[in-house]
Design a protein around this motif. Structure first.
Motif, PDB file in Angstrom:
ATOM      1  N   LEU A  17       0.830  -1.187   0.000  1.00  9.36           N
ATOM      2  CA  LEU A  17       0.000   0.000   0.000  1.00  9.36           C
ATOM      3  C   LEU A  17       0.875   1.251   0.000  1.00  9.36           C
ATOM      4  N   GLU A  18       0.226   2.390   0.002  1.00 11.96           N
ATOM      5  CA  GLU A  18       0.921   3.660  -0.184  1.00 11.96           C
ATOM      6  C   GLU A  18       1.944   3.928   0.912  1.00 11.96           C
ATOM      7  N   LYS A  19       1.638   3.648   2.157  1.00 12.11           N
ATOM      8  CA  LYS A  19       2.528   3.948   3.270  1.00 12.11           C
ATOM      9  C   LYS A  19       3.549   2.844   3.529  1.00 12.11           C
ATOM     10  N   GLY A  20       3.584   1.876   2.660  1.00  9.46           N
ATOM     11  CA  GLY A  20       4.473   0.758   2.880  1.00  9.46           C
ATOM     12  C   GLY A  20       3.817  -0.365   3.649  1.00  9.46           C
ATOM     13  N   GLN A  21       2.497  -0.212   3.937  1.00 10.52           N
ATOM     14  CA  GLN A  21       1.774  -1.298   4.574  1.00 10.52           C
ATOM     15  C   GLN A  21       1.665  -2.486   3.618  1.00 10.52           C
ATOM     16  N   VAL A  22       1.570  -3.680   4.211  1.00 12.68           N
ATOM     17  CA  VAL A  22       1.440  -4.898   3.413  1.00 12.68           C
ATOM     18  C   VAL A  22       0.023  -5.420   3.593  1.00 12.68           C
ATOM     19  N   ARG A  23      -0.678  -5.635   2.481  1.00 12.55           N
ATOM     20  CA  ARG A  23      -2.062  -6.104   2.502  1.00 12.55           C
ATOM     21  C   ARG A  23      -2.131  -7.506   1.909  1.00 12.55           C
ATOM     22  N   ILE A  39     -11.621 -10.614   1.974  1.00 11.47           N
ATOM     23  CA  ILE A  39     -11.033 -10.889   3.283  1.00 11.47           C
ATOM     24  C   ILE A  39      -9.629 -10.287   3.267  1.00 11.47           C
ATOM     25  N   GLU A  40      -9.289  -9.480   4.288  1.00  7.60           N
ATOM     26  CA  GLU A  40      -8.031  -8.747   4.284  1.00  7.60           C
ATOM     27  C   GLU A  40      -7.314  -8.916   5.623  1.00  7.60           C
ATOM     28  N   MET A  41      -5.968  -8.843   5.550  1.00  4.54           N
ATOM     29  CA  MET A  41      -5.120  -8.747   6.733  1.00  4.54           C
ATOM     30  C   MET A  41      -4.004  -7.754   6.426  1.00  4.54           C
ATOM     31  N   PHE A  42      -3.785  -6.793   7.338  1.00 10.29           N
ATOM     32  CA  PHE A  42      -2.819  -5.731   7.111  1.00 10.29           C
ATOM     33  C   PHE A  42      -1.660  -5.866   8.109  1.00 10.29           C
ATOM     34  N   MET A  43      -0.428  -5.601   7.603  1.00  8.62           N
ATOM     35  CA  MET A  43       0.771  -5.548   8.440  1.00  8.62           C
ATOM     36  C   MET A  43       1.480  -4.232   8.166  1.00  8.62           C
ATOM     37  N   GLU A  44       1.890  -3.534   9.253  1.00  9.89           N
ATOM     38  CA  GLU A  44       2.535  -2.239   9.094  1.00  9.89           C
ATOM     39  C   GLU A  44       3.910  -2.379   8.437  1.00  9.89           C
ATOM     40  N   LYS A  45       4.633  -3.438   8.794  1.00 11.75           N
ATOM     41  CA  LYS A  45       6.008  -3.585   8.314  1.00 11.75           C
ATOM     42  C   LYS A  45       6.374  -5.055   8.256  1.00 11.75           C
ATOM     43  N   LEU A  46       7.167  -5.421   7.276  1.00  8.86           N
ATOM     44  CA  LEU A  46       7.636  -6.793   7.138  1.00  8.86           C
ATOM     45  C   LEU A  46       9.005  -6.937   7.804  1.00  8.86           C
ATOM     46  N   GLN A  47       9.059  -7.817   8.801  1.00  4.14           N
ATOM     47  CA  GLN A  47      10.330  -8.123   9.461  1.00  4.14           C
ATOM     48  C   GLN A  47      10.913  -9.406   8.865  1.00  4.14           C
ATOM     49  N   ASP A  48      12.155  -9.674   9.213  1.00  3.99           N
ATOM     50  CA  ASP A  48      12.800 -10.883   8.684  1.00  3.99           C
ATOM     51  C   ASP A  48      12.104 -12.150   9.162  1.00  3.99           C
ATOM     52  N   GLU A  49      11.540 -12.113  10.399  1.00  3.97           N
ATOM     53  CA  GLU A  49      10.889 -13.314  10.932  1.00  3.97           C
ATOM     54  C   GLU A  49       9.517 -13.553  10.304  1.00  3.97           C
ATOM     55  N   LEU A  92       9.687  -8.294  -1.946  1.00  8.12           N
ATOM     56  CA  LEU A  92       8.488  -7.700  -1.358  1.00  8.12           C
ATOM     57  C   LEU A  92       8.863  -6.785  -0.199  1.00  8.12           C
ATOM     58  N   GLN A  93       9.804  -7.236   0.630  1.00 11.98           N
ATOM     59  CA  GLN A  93      10.235  -6.427   1.772  1.00 11.98           C
ATOM     60  C   GLN A  93      10.879  -5.122   1.304  1.00 11.98           C
ATOM     61  N   LYS A  94      11.723  -5.224   0.247  1.00 13.35           N
ATOM     62  CA  LYS A  94      12.373  -4.032  -0.304  1.00 13.35           C
ATOM     63  C   LYS A  94      11.344  -3.067  -0.885  1.00 13.35           C
ATOM     64  N   GLU A  95      10.353  -3.604  -1.571  1.00 13.24           N
ATOM     65  CA  GLU A  95       9.293  -2.757  -2.149  1.00 13.24           C
ATOM     66  C   GLU A  95       8.504  -2.053  -1.045  1.00 13.24           C
ATOM     67  N   ALA A  96       8.232  -2.758   0.044  1.00 13.78           N
ATOM     68  CA  ALA A  96       7.500  -2.145   1.159  1.00 13.78           C
ATOM     69  C   ALA A  96       8.300  -1.008   1.763  1.00 13.78           C
ATOM     70  N   GLU A  97       9.640  -1.222   1.935  1.00 17.53           N
ATOM     71  CA  GLU A  97      10.482  -0.163   2.493  1.00 17.53           C
ATOM     72  C   GLU A  97      10.540   1.037   1.555  1.00 17.53           C
ATOM     73  N   PHE A  98      10.636   0.781   0.251  1.00 12.17           N
ATOM     74  CA  PHE A  98      10.642   1.865  -0.722  1.00 12.17           C
ATOM     75  C   PHE A  98       9.344   2.675  -0.645  1.00 12.17           C
ATOM     76  N   GLN A  99       8.232   2.009  -0.577  1.00 11.59           N
ATOM     77  CA  GLN A  99       6.960   2.713  -0.497  1.00 11.59           C
ATOM     78  C   GLN A  99       6.855   3.526   0.794  1.00 11.59           C
ATOM     79  N   ARG A 100       7.447   3.021   1.860  1.00  9.86           N
ATOM     80  CA  ARG A 100       7.432   3.769   3.112  1.00  9.86           C
ATOM     81  C   ARG A 100       8.244   5.065   2.957  1.00  9.86           C
ATOM     82  N   GLN A 101       9.429   4.953   2.328  1.00 10.66           N
ATOM     83  CA  GLN A 101      10.239   6.145   2.104  1.00 10.66           C
ATOM     84  C   GLN A 101       9.535   7.117   1.145  1.00 10.66           C
TER      85      GLN A 101
END
Length: 1556
Positions: free
Chosen positions: A1126-1132, A1172-1182, A1212-1221
């Motif tokens: 998503l726009e803020k780097g959230q993962v849907r 049906i949706e589930m949202f995560m603010e940030k993707l961690q390594d775990e 996917l993690q890199k894309e999420a960080e880019f979107q956050r920036q």
């Protein structure tokens, strides 16, 4: 104990317990109440004296005395019966009158006389119990006799006295109940006062005021509940579901053997109840005993007719009515007597209980039976609105008994017709008449005259049709009908009506409602804009006054005639109406008054409760609420407020006109807009708090226009009428009925068949022309409007429906014995429109060729098409004929058969199969069935051979269809040719050989008829497997017959069959291997309509798998589990199911562990869309691993899994960080689109970018190679686009460009490299644009030759130019040159020759693509160009050699007097020009003063040694040769210095003066 007739002692359930138990209960109650009431003696004595006098004076005097006792009640009830003191016959007669004659007020009380009636009834709720006394109307009179003169002496005087005394007590107790209530109230008040004083003395805190208030509020609440209950009972039952209710109950009968008896009943209820007849609790099957029972249901009247009664018909019969709201039964007994000689006269005087029920009671004796006949009967009648119409018939009753008149009652659609200003009834003694003084469409319906004489009655019915009156305006709609009041209170009255069938040729736009106050003739229109909804609340009424209403329809042509006026209705609350109705008409005896001191301060009322929108249309909204609990003891007013949905801007609706009733109708609302509403209460103490607001309500019609009916099926009835049936509209709400229209085929003109909507799905259309073919259509109607028309029915010719069948044919001897023969025949070609119920066989002997007389072979009809005739003579020759029978009668006998000899057949082979028939006829196949031969030969039949040929083929062209003998008695014939007619025959085979062929089946044409439907297999949501079939071509008596392998499956325990209308379904209880086979469904009484379905092992597996899938369903997934940033780097994480119910649940699994809502995970389910949706603010390594959504929706389950590991997860993690920036960057000024270039149409380069989130203080700076570029104009950012224009872009403009946005929130930059390949790409685009800007090649002649050129916007060196001539590249020489001058690209051909003619092509190459321009230099183009070249060349020579002044002479020479003037001039010309001088246009010659010289052919000298003033003037040098001449002019001005000084001195004072 009262004695019973001998024939009732075996049927105690019928009468004994009812007489004994109920009578004892009534008498016991009467005796107990006699002891407790002092008033009873007076009332009983007074009544007994009247009754005794009436008894002595027989029926006439008794009738007069009784009439006086209930004179006030006579205006309300049209008939009462002598209920308590009659025999079983008279009691039954009373029961009929009671059920038809009592008004609403009468129905409020229990008819105690019903307890003495022999007819079994359900117990009614008694309102005479002690706790209900205060609710009785004091003007009630017990009905004690019927309208006709009847007196019965069949019961003992003692019983009669006791029964009448009981009735008198009930009446008197009712009249004096109020007086007793007042006495009790007074005693209660005294008692309460005493108790209160004692309590005060004992220290209780409760005050008398509080006690009285609580008592008053309790009484008020009780009254409110009773008024509410009474109000709901008055609602229009047509729009409410209600359980079945018997309007007319079946009556018990006693008949002689061999007589017929009819049981009648009428049932009300909604939906229309389904009625079933039972005999001793066993359902009656009319097909099990053909002709024994006839069950009919016509227009709400249900009839069970038992023909030729015998002793076994003595039983209890039950009519069971059932709909969705419940079931209700009514019982009647039938006693069948056997006549055994003279009747015992002593039974006439043994009491009422010993009177045979088959005898009718009269004042002058008994008649064994009355026969009632109708002569001169009224037929189906047609009238027009406003006309007068009379229905009548003569009634003949035998035996005729003077002074004993029958009961005559008229009914319309099963409801009694009461005399009114619109209709009057008349009985002249032998003729009954019903007269309509002014016909209205409301009068349309089925009219029935019901004549009762004692226990016996007859009735006759016919339909009355009322056509519309002629419209005053041609094309205007017809008048509406059935204008009634649905609801009335102080503030408004809701009026409803039915839409007319005729709209005048254009759609009805709406309706106008008019009102008129009762007692005046002034009509006023209630609405300014036509309303489309057939209900409307009329406001602006005066409380307490009565009004009548009418309705007019309007279309684009005009306004139609008004409807019939409604019944008067008062603008009163229901509670007020009930209070006024319950006012006593007897002398007032007092009332209970509860008083209390008025409080010193008023109580502000609380908020109303239960506010709701009870009706909403596009024209108005009706609100309803309950009064507040806290309101004091004074009246309250209501104020209604509204606000737009989504706002809190409340506006008062009724400021000028407060509402008094807890209901209100709002108008002037915007259609399609949504509102909320609330209500406040007000009294003298102030305005209370508002109620809770309603839910958001949209102003629109909530009731949908019904869908059109379907499956319109006409069937023949008479030679002027057709019965039309249809399937009801699906999902229709508040259905009023249906309109039917007919049209002669090909006319295109439709006529209404009814003008009053009919309920049900069947109607008889009368008044049709015999022999014409008609089509029909139906439309449904409810308050929202009329549906679209249904599809047109099939055409049907109007003629009588049922006739006797035609003769059978093809009589054959199937088997012969020594003294009997078995005959077979074919069914008649024409069944007469009804199912054939049997056959009769006649035979005769033939001796020496002479036939004898015919004899009957069977007394009872045989149902099969084969019959064994016994008791024949051996070796006698016989002939036979057969006649078929249906319900219309016996048809003509068949032609006489061939002669057959009765002898024992000894042949070894089997006889011919018989009863061949074909079904499931399609264009390439059919199914042939037959029955085994009667004579099987010496050994059993082992199989069959089927032969076929075309109907027109010769006998030698028969061909067999099967090589091996068939074991079955059916065969599906394949491979037929469409449109060809075939015949078939079957031969049986046994061990001895093949027998004779059967009679032919056919001819039959191989074709698939229009409308043919096939069996459809269905598996429902529960996994139940069924076969379904639908037939649109059923006859009225058609039925569905199911078979397995063409053997009927009626009693199969593995199958369940359900048929309704034109649809049938066969359900498999447990489909298995034993159910393999061919399943077929035949429709009887049709021309072979049938279909089959094969269930083999493969199909069985498919169906079982499908059933398993439905039993254990899965949630269908529309989109599998997916992930997005998503726009803020959230993962849907999301998936979508096809649909989800409100009970759907989801489990979220991450790496085999269920996760729940929390800081890290957010879940959401949209059940409307299935997302049906589930949202995560940030993707961690775990978080790397597997994600699963598990869905459960009822019994259905499903899941979807997504694996995110390795490079996929890292990306996917890199894309999420880019979107956050990116989100952080966009919080300040930033580039929505980064820097890019564009080549404009002018071939300039435009650098541009799109910016966002900027403000006034935001700055933009451009750089090239890290050097700031000064920009003349300041950016205003209005369109969010920033640009930098580079004109005439070239290599010098290559570099790195950068633009920076910045303000106090931050900065953002964008870079664009225009070097190397990027620069080449841009230059290619520039060159392309330049090349595209090139004009077409043009031809220009020059002095040197011919030039070809094209103009471009501008030229750069990167654009390559190539020229070719006639397809060959041009080699450049001194004569042919190419070049660019400014924006001109040219090819110069010097000194052109004819070889230079041809096609020239200029190709501009932008680095990628070549762009060509062509010109043809030949023909006229070349000639003209060459000619112009020659002319220019000659002109150039002339111009080159022409005499001219090259230079040296000034334009003006100013010289002081006395000075020397020397001028030198250079001239040119070839040949050398001649030179001459002019002064003031005159030739000047050389002299001493003015020396003129010309030297070396090119230099001319002009010399004046001492200039004088006379030398001033205009001079000219003229040069001339053969190519031309030229003159060069100059002016000489000579001045004197002193004069100049003087002139200056003179002009200076003038200048100073002017300055001043």
């Amino acid at each position: 104990m009262m004695s019973l007739p001998f024939y009732q002692k075996l049927h105690e359930h019928y009468d004994r317990s009812y007489h004994n138990k109920n009578l004892r209960t009534t008498m016991s109650q009467y005796q107990q109440e006699k002891k407790s009431s002092a008033i009873y003696t007076h009332g009983s004595t007074a009544y007994s004296s009247r009754s005794s006098a009436a008894h002595r004076q027989k029926s006439e005097a008794f009738s007069q005395a009784s009439a006086a006792s209930y004179q006030q009640q006579a205006s309300r009830a049209s008939e009462f019966a002598l209920s308590s003191a009659v025999s079983q016959k008279a009691a039954s007669a009373y029961d009929y009158g009671y059920s038809h004659g009592l008004t609403d007020s009468s129905l409020m009380l229990e008819d105690y006389s019903s307890k003495l009636s022999p007819q079994t009834k359900r117990a009614k709720k008694s309102l005479l119990s002690g706790e209900k006394k205060e609710n009785l109307p004091s003007d009630y009179m017990v009905p004690i006799f019927s309208g006709r003169q009847v007196h019965v002496s069949g019961i003992t005087d003692t019983e009669e006295e006791r029964i009448k005394e009981a009735a008198a007590y009930i009446a008197q107790r009712n009249l004096l109940a109020r007086e007793e209530g007042v006495t009790a109230a007074k005693q209660s008040t005294v008692s309460e006062q005493s108790t209160s004083m004692l309590r005060q003395e004992e220290g209780f805190e409760k005050s008398r005021k509080v006690a009285i208030r609580e008592k008053a509020e309790h009484l008020s609440l009780k009254k409110t509940l009773e008024e509410t209950e009474a109000y709901h009972k008055k609602l229009n039952e047509d729009s409410l579901l209600h359980a079945p209710e018997f309007v007319i109950k079946p009556r018990s009968h006693t008949v002689w053997e061999k007589e017929n008896v009819k049981l009648h009943c009428s049932v009300a209820g909604w939906p229309e109840p389904r009625l079933t007849w039972y005999k001793n609790q066993v359902p009656i099957d009319v097909h099990a005993n053909p002709g024994k029972y006839i069950i009919e249901s016509r227009y709400g009247m249900h009839t069970l007719e038992i023909n030729a009664c015998d002793f076994e018909d003595t039983a209890q019969y039950r009519a069971s009515a059932m709909n969705v709201k419940g079931e209700l039964s009514a019982y009647a007994s039938v006693v069948v007597k056997r006549y055994k000689g003279e009747f015992d006269e002593t039974r006439f005087h043994a009491g009422a209980s010993t009177l045979p029920l088959s005898f009718a009671v009269t004042p002058y004796g008994y008649a064994s039976k009355f026969e009632i006949h109708f002569d001169d009967k009224f037929d189906v009648s047609f009238g027009r609105e406003g006309e007068t119409l009379s229905l009548g018939c003569r009634v003949v009753i035998t035996p005729e008994i003077k002074h004993f008149q029958p009961e005559v009652q008229w009914y319309r659609n099963g409801a009694p017709v009461s005399p009114s200003k619109w209709v009057q009834t008349h009985w002249s003694g032998d003729r009954a008449t019903l007269t309509f003084s002014h016909l209205n469409k409301e009068d349309e319906g089925l009219y029935t005259i019901h004549v009762r004489m004692g226990e016996y009655y007859e009735q006759y019915s016919a339909y009355v049709f009322v056509r519309d009156a002629d419209a005053e305006i041609e094309g205007a709609p017809a008048s509406p009908l059935d204008v009634v009041s649905l609801e009335a209170n102080k503030d408004y009255i809701i009026i409803s009506w039915k839409q007319p069938a005729v709209d005048g040729g254009s759609p009805i736009l709406g309706y106008f409602i008019d009102k008129c106050e009762v007692g005046t003739d002034s009509w006023s229109q209630c609405n300014d804009t036509p309303v489309k909804f057939a209900r409307f609340p009329v406001t602006g009424l005066i409380e307490g006054r009565s009004y009548i209403f009418r309705v007019r329809a309007v279309n684009k042509t005009g306004i139609g005639l008004p409807s019939r006026v409604s019944e008067p209705v008062a603008a009163l609350d229901p509670a007020e109406k009930a209070r006024l109705k319950s006012r006593p008409s007897a002398p007032w005896t007092g009332q209970i008054i509860v008083t209390e001191e008025e409080p010193t301060e008023g109580i502000v009322p609380g908020p109303p409760t239960d506010l709701s929108v009870i009706e909403a249309t596009q024209s108005y909204v009706v609100l309803s609420w309950k009064p507040p609990r806290q309101r004091g003891h004074e009246g309250i007013l209501y104020f209604v407020e509204k606000c737009d949905a989504g706002t809190e801007n409340w506006q008062q609706v009724n400021m000028e006109l407060p509402v008094k009733s807890p209901r209100f109708a709002l108008f002037d609302l915007t259609e399609g807009k949504s509102y909320r509403f609330r209500v406040r209460c007000s009294n003298s103490a102030g305005i209370g708090e508002p109620s809770e607001a309603t839910e958001v309500t949209m102003v629109e019609d909530k009731l949908d226009i019904p869908k059109p009916p379907s499956n319109i099926i006409p069937s023949r009835n008479t030679d002027t009428s057709v019965v039309v049936t249809w399937e009801e509209s699906k999902d229709a709400k508040e259905l009023v009925g249906y309109y039917i229209e007919s049209s002669i085929v090909g006319s295109g003109k439709w006529e209404p068949c009814n003008n009053n909507p009919v309920k049900g799905t069947r109607f008889t259309c009368h008044g049709l022309t015999t022999g014409q073919s008609y089509i029909f259509r139906v439309r449904a109607v409810n308050a929202a409007g009329l549906s679209e028309y249904s599809q047109d029915s099939e055409a049907i010719e109007v003629k009588a429906a049922i006739a006797a069948p035609s003769p059978p044919c093809d009589i054959a001897c199937l088997e012969s014995f020594r003294d009997s023969m078995v005959l077979g025949w074919k069914q008649p070609d024409k069944t007469g429109g009804a199912e054939i119920t049997g056959y009769y066989v006649n035979y005769r002997e033939v001796i020496d060729g002479v036939p004898g007389r015919w004899r009957e072979a069977n007394i009872k009809a045989v149902s099969d098409e084969a019959y064994k005739i016994s008791n024949l003579k051996e070796n006698m020759v016989y002939q036979f004929q057969v006649a078929a029978m249906n319900i219309a009668g016996l048809g003509a006998p068949s032609a006489v058969s061939a002669s057959f000899k009765c002898e024992e057949w000894t042949i070894a082979v089997p006889g011919p199969p018989h009863s061949l028939k074909y079904s499931e006829v399609r264009k390439t196949s059919l199914v042939l069935q037959w029955k085994p031969p009667i004579h099987s030969g010496r050994t059993p039949v082992t199989g069959y051979f089927v032969d076929m040929k075309e109907a027109s083929a010769k006998e030698d062209q028969w061909r067999g269809l099967n090589e091996a003998a068939l074991k079955n008695t059916y065969l599906k014939v394949q491979g037929l040719k469409e449109g060809v007619s075939y015949v078939f025959r079957v031969r049986a085979v046994n061990q001895a050989g093949v027998g004779k062929p059967s009679d032919l089946a056919g001819p039959v044409v191989a074709e698939t008829r229009p409308g043919t439907k096939e069996l459809v297999v269905n598996v429902d949501d529960d996994g139940v497997i069924s076969l379904n079939f639908e037939c649109d071509q059923m006859a009225p008596n058609s039925e569905f017959t199911w078979s397995k392998d063409y053997v009927p499956t009626e009693e199969s325990p593995r199958l369940e069959v359900e048929s309704k209308g034109n649809k049938t379904k066969m359900t498999f209880k447990d489909l298995g291997m034993e159910d393999l086979g061919i399943y077929s469904c035949d429709v009887t009484d049709t021309d072979g309509i049938a279909s089959s379905y094969l269930i083999d092992e493969e199909e069985l597996k498919r169906l079982l798998a499908l059933s398993q899938e439905h039993k254990f369903p899965t949630v269908p997934v529309k989109s599998e589990l997916a992930v997005e940033i998503l726009e803020k780097g959230q993962v849907r994480f999301w998936m979508q199911a096809e649909k989800l119910s409100g009970n759907a649940k989801v489990n979220y699994i991450v790496n085999d562990k269920e996760v729940f809502e929390g800081p890290k995970y957010k879940m959401h389910i949209d059940r409307n869309t299935g997302i049906i949706e589930m949202f995560m603010e940030k993707l961690q390594d775990e978080d790397e691993g597997t994600y699963t959504f598990q869905v459960q929706d009822g019994r259905a389950t499903g899941h979807s899994t997504l694996v995110l590991i390795g490079d996929v997860y890292k990306k996917l993690q890199k894309e999420a960080e880019f979107q956050r920036q990116e989100f952080i960057r966009k919080q300040g000024p930033h580039f929505a689109e980064y820097l890019s270039w564009e080549v404009t149409g002018e071939c300039n380069v435009l650098l541009k970018c799109k910016v966002a989130n900027i403000k006034k203080e935001t700055h933009i700076v451009w750089y090239k190679d890290e050097r700031e570029i000064s920009v003349d104009e300041k950016h205003d950012f209005k369109d969010g686009i920033c640009t930098l224009l580079i004109t005439e872009f070239s290599k010098k403009d290559a570099g790195i460009y950068e633009v920076i946005l910045k303000d106090d929130r931050g900065k953002d930059k964008s870079r664009l490299k225009l070097v190397d390949e990027a620069f080449k790409e841009l230059m290619a685009e520039v060159c392309k644009t330049i090349a595209l800007s090139a004009t077409d090649l043009k031809i220009q002649s020059t002095v040197e030759g011919i030039r070809l050129y094209s103009l471009v916007t501008y030229y750069v060196d990167d654009l390559k130019v190539n020229w070719s001539h006639n397809g060959t590249a041009i080699k450049y020489t001194d004569r042919v040159k190419s070049g660019v001058t400014g924006e001109q690209i040219w090819l110069q051909i010097n000194e052109p020759t004819p070889n230079d003619k041809g096609k020239y092509v200029m190709e501009l190459f932008d680095g990628k693509t070549g762009h060509q321009k062509t010109v043809d230099l030949s023909g006229q183009a070349y000639d003209e160009a060459f000619e112009e070249f020659q002319r220019l060349k000659q002109a150039a020579i002339v111009e080159k050699n022409r005499a001219r002044v090259v230079g040296g002479l000034p334009d003006v020479v100013t010289i002081q007097e006395g000075k020397a003037l020397n001028l030198t001039c250079i001239v040119w010309g070839d040949p050398t020009p001649e030179v001459s001088w002019l002064k003031n246009e005159k030739l000047l010659a050389s002299d001493e003063h003015c020396n003129l010289r010309f030297e070396a052919g090119k230099t001319a000298y002009f010399t004046i040694s001492g200039v004088r003033t006379s030398d001033s003037g205009k001079y000219g040098l003229v040069v001339k040769n053969k190519y031309g001449s030229e003159t060069s002019d100059f002016t000489v001005s000579v001045f004197i210095p002193e004069e100049e000084a003087r002139t200056v001195a003179e002009e200076r004072p003038k200048g100073n003066k002017k300055a001043k």
